[in-house]
Design a protein around this motif. Structure first.
Motif, PDB file in Angstrom:
ATOM      1  N   TYR A 155       1.443   3.733 -10.780  1.00 25.23           N
ATOM      2  CA  TYR A 155       1.544   2.998  -9.522  1.00 25.23           C
ATOM      3  C   TYR A 155       2.945   3.150  -8.984  1.00 25.23           C
ATOM      4  O   TYR A 155       3.888   3.469  -9.697  1.00 25.23           O
ATOM      5  CB  TYR A 155       1.179   1.515  -9.693  1.00 25.23           C
ATOM      6  CG  TYR A 155       2.225   0.709 -10.424  1.00 25.23           C
ATOM      7  CD1 TYR A 155       3.297   0.144  -9.739  1.00 25.23           C
ATOM      8  CD2 TYR A 155       2.154   0.522 -11.793  1.00 25.23           C
ATOM      9  CE1 TYR A 155       4.255  -0.595 -10.410  1.00 25.23           C
ATOM     10  CE2 TYR A 155       3.107  -0.213 -12.473  1.00 25.23           C
ATOM     11  CZ  TYR A 155       4.154  -0.771 -11.774  1.00 25.23           C
ATOM     12  OH  TYR A 155       5.120  -1.489 -12.438  1.00 25.23           O
ATOM     13  N   TYR A 178      -0.024   1.333 -15.115  1.00 30.15           N
ATOM     14  CA  TYR A 178      -0.838   0.120 -15.095  1.00 30.15           C
ATOM     15  C   TYR A 178      -2.020   0.286 -16.029  1.00 30.15           C
ATOM     16  O   TYR A 178      -2.425   1.394 -16.376  1.00 30.15           O
ATOM     17  CB  TYR A 178      -1.314  -0.230 -13.676  1.00 30.15           C
ATOM     18  CG  TYR A 178      -2.435   0.639 -13.165  1.00 30.15           C
ATOM     19  CD1 TYR A 178      -3.760   0.287 -13.367  1.00 30.15           C
ATOM     20  CD2 TYR A 178      -2.168   1.820 -12.491  1.00 30.15           C
ATOM     21  CE1 TYR A 178      -4.791   1.100 -12.910  1.00 30.15           C
ATOM     22  CE2 TYR A 178      -3.178   2.625 -12.027  1.00 30.15           C
ATOM     23  CZ  TYR A 178      -4.486   2.267 -12.239  1.00 30.15           C
ATOM     24  OH  TYR A 178      -5.502   3.068 -11.791  1.00 30.15           O
ATOM     25  N   ASN A 235       6.098   1.925 -14.396  1.00 33.42           N
ATOM     26  CA  ASN A 235       5.239   2.385 -13.308  1.00 33.42           C
ATOM     27  C   ASN A 235       3.880   2.893 -13.780  1.00 33.42           C
ATOM     28  O   ASN A 235       3.264   3.746 -13.151  1.00 33.42           O
ATOM     29  CB  ASN A 235       5.938   3.411 -12.426  1.00 33.42           C
ATOM     30  CG  ASN A 235       7.077   2.786 -11.676  1.00 33.42           C
ATOM     31  OD1 ASN A 235       8.221   2.852 -12.124  1.00 33.42           O
ATOM     32  ND2 ASN A 235       6.802   2.130 -10.575  1.00 33.42           N
ATOM     33  N   ASP A 266      -5.172   6.529 -10.712  1.00 29.61           N
ATOM     34  CA  ASP A 266      -5.573   6.440 -12.111  1.00 29.61           C
ATOM     35  C   ASP A 266      -5.568   7.820 -12.757  1.00 29.61           C
ATOM     36  O   ASP A 266      -5.407   8.841 -12.082  1.00 29.61           O
ATOM     37  CB  ASP A 266      -6.883   5.667 -12.287  1.00 29.61           C
ATOM     38  CG  ASP A 266      -8.144   6.450 -11.988  1.00 29.61           C
ATOM     39  OD1 ASP A 266      -8.099   7.694 -11.865  1.00 29.61           O
ATOM     40  OD2 ASP A 266      -9.207   5.819 -11.902  1.00 29.61           O
ATOM     41  N   ILE A 300       1.526  -1.354  -2.624  1.00 25.72           N
ATOM     42  CA  ILE A 300       1.370  -0.681  -3.909  1.00 25.72           C
ATOM     43  C   ILE A 300       0.332   0.429  -3.773  1.00 25.72           C
ATOM     44  O   ILE A 300      -0.713   0.241  -3.148  1.00 25.72           O
ATOM     45  CB  ILE A 300       0.985  -1.676  -5.035  1.00 25.72           C
ATOM     46  CG1 ILE A 300       0.934  -0.979  -6.393  1.00 25.72           C
ATOM     47  CG2 ILE A 300      -0.321  -2.407  -4.722  1.00 25.72           C
ATOM     48  CD1 ILE A 300       0.832  -1.928  -7.591  1.00 25.72           C
ATOM     49  N   ASP A 301       0.655   1.595  -4.318  1.00 28.24           N
ATOM     50  CA  ASP A 301      -0.267   2.724  -4.395  1.00 28.24           C
ATOM     51  C   ASP A 301      -0.593   2.967  -5.858  1.00 28.24           C
ATOM     52  O   ASP A 301       0.307   3.007  -6.706  1.00 28.24           O
ATOM     53  CB  ASP A 301       0.375   3.988  -3.806  1.00 28.24           C
ATOM     54  CG  ASP A 301       0.510   3.901  -2.301  1.00 28.24           C
ATOM     55  OD1 ASP A 301      -0.528   3.792  -1.621  1.00 28.24           O
ATOM     56  OD2 ASP A 301       1.655   3.925  -1.814  1.00 28.24           O
ATOM     57  N   TYR A 302      -1.884   3.096  -6.147  1.00 31.11           N
ATOM     58  CA  TYR A 302      -2.371   3.365  -7.497  1.00 31.11           C
ATOM     59  C   TYR A 302      -2.950   4.772  -7.567  1.00 31.11           C
ATOM     60  O   TYR A 302      -3.582   5.232  -6.612  1.00 31.11           O
ATOM     61  CB  TYR A 302      -3.543   2.438  -7.844  1.00 31.11           C
ATOM     62  CG  TYR A 302      -3.263   0.978  -7.947  1.00 31.11           C
ATOM     63  CD1 TYR A 302      -2.963   0.399  -9.174  1.00 31.11           C
ATOM     64  CD2 TYR A 302      -3.361   0.145  -6.839  1.00 31.11           C
ATOM     65  CE1 TYR A 302      -2.757  -0.970  -9.284  1.00 31.11           C
ATOM     66  CE2 TYR A 302      -3.147  -1.218  -6.945  1.00 31.11           C
ATOM     67  CZ  TYR A 302      -2.852  -1.768  -8.168  1.00 31.11           C
ATOM     68  OH  TYR A 302      -2.657  -3.113  -8.289  1.00 31.11           O
ATOM     69  N   HIS A 311      -5.057  -6.704 -13.865  1.00 35.03           N
ATOM     70  CA  HIS A 311      -4.155  -5.557 -13.726  1.00 35.03           C
ATOM     71  C   HIS A 311      -2.853  -5.896 -14.434  1.00 35.03           C
ATOM     72  O   HIS A 311      -2.202  -6.891 -14.082  1.00 35.03           O
ATOM     73  CB  HIS A 311      -3.801  -5.293 -12.263  1.00 35.03           C
ATOM     74  CG  HIS A 311      -4.902  -4.692 -11.480  1.00 35.03           C
ATOM     75  ND1 HIS A 311      -4.681  -4.134 -10.257  1.00 35.03           N
ATOM     76  CD2 HIS A 311      -6.221  -4.553 -11.724  1.00 35.03           C
ATOM     77  CE1 HIS A 311      -5.818  -3.680  -9.768  1.00 35.03           C
ATOM     78  NE2 HIS A 311      -6.768  -3.932 -10.645  1.00 35.03           N
ATOM     79  N   HIS A 351      -6.079  -6.134  -3.143  1.00 32.91           N
ATOM     80  CA  HIS A 351      -6.342  -4.766  -3.598  1.00 32.91           C
ATOM     81  C   HIS A 351      -7.844  -4.495  -3.583  1.00 32.91           C
ATOM     82  O   HIS A 351      -8.614  -5.195  -4.249  1.00 32.91           O
ATOM     83  CB  HIS A 351      -5.779  -4.583  -5.013  1.00 32.91           C
ATOM     84  CG  HIS A 351      -6.313  -3.396  -5.741  1.00 32.91           C
ATOM     85  ND1 HIS A 351      -6.016  -2.109  -5.374  1.00 32.91           N
ATOM     86  CD2 HIS A 351      -7.134  -3.301  -6.812  1.00 32.91           C
ATOM     87  CE1 HIS A 351      -6.632  -1.273  -6.205  1.00 32.91           C
ATOM     88  NE2 HIS A 351      -7.319  -1.977  -7.072  1.00 32.91           N
ATOM     89  N   LEU A 390       0.726  -4.575 -14.609  1.00 30.55           N
ATOM     90  CA  LEU A 390       1.689  -3.641 -14.029  1.00 30.55           C
ATOM     91  C   LEU A 390       2.901  -3.598 -14.945  1.00 30.55           C
ATOM     92  O   LEU A 390       3.604  -4.589 -15.114  1.00 30.55           O
ATOM     93  CB  LEU A 390       2.072  -4.091 -12.618  1.00 30.55           C
ATOM     94  CG  LEU A 390       0.914  -4.199 -11.620  1.00 30.55           C
ATOM     95  CD1 LEU A 390       1.429  -4.674 -10.264  1.00 30.55           C
ATOM     96  CD2 LEU A 390       0.174  -2.882 -11.488  1.00 30.55           C
ATOM     97  N   ASP A 392      -4.958   1.426  -3.039  1.00 35.38           N
ATOM     98  CA  ASP A 392      -3.704   0.778  -2.671  1.00 35.38           C
ATOM     99  C   ASP A 392      -3.915  -0.709  -2.493  1.00 35.38           C
ATOM    100  O   ASP A 392      -5.029  -1.217  -2.640  1.00 35.38           O
ATOM    101  CB  ASP A 392      -3.093   1.405  -1.426  1.00 35.38           C
ATOM    102  CG  ASP A 392      -3.922   1.203  -0.166  1.00 35.38           C
ATOM    103  OD1 ASP A 392      -5.051   0.681  -0.243  1.00 35.38           O
ATOM    104  OD2 ASP A 392      -3.441   1.554   0.913  1.00 35.38           O
TER     105      ASP A 392
END
Length: 85
Positions: A48, A33, A31, A59, A55-57, A25, A76, A27, A66
């Motif tokens: 993210y 990814y 913000n 896509d 962390i909240d993702y 990942h 994760h 990052l 998260d």
């Protein structure tokens, strides 16, 4: 000594990788990814948000996930990722 969250320190920015190197990942400071899986670069990309040590993702297809940062490790979706130095 006061505890500083990952959000405050911004130490989450960079590349996080599983022990076997299969999942990576990146990052980015904006913000966004970029996730690589095996030999497939750009397998997943999205946004993210870090809140404290969480962390909240999301896509670009709308999938959400998260994770949590604990002791400089990112947990994760059942994976354990370590920051690449």
């Amino acid at each position: 000594m006061e505890h500083i969250t990952m959000e405050e320190s911004k130490q989450y920015i960079g590349i996080w990788v599983t022990d076997d190197g299969h999942i990576r990942h990146e990052l980015l400071p904006n913000n966004r990814y970029d996730e690589a899986r095996g030999y497939k670069k750009n397998a997943y990309q999205g946004d993210y948000k870090v809140t404290g040590n969480h962390i909240d993702y999301k896509d670009d297809t709308g999938f959400i996930a998260d994770g949590e940062f604990k002791n400089r490790i990112l947990y994760h979706a059942g994976m354990v990722l370590y920051k690449e130095m």
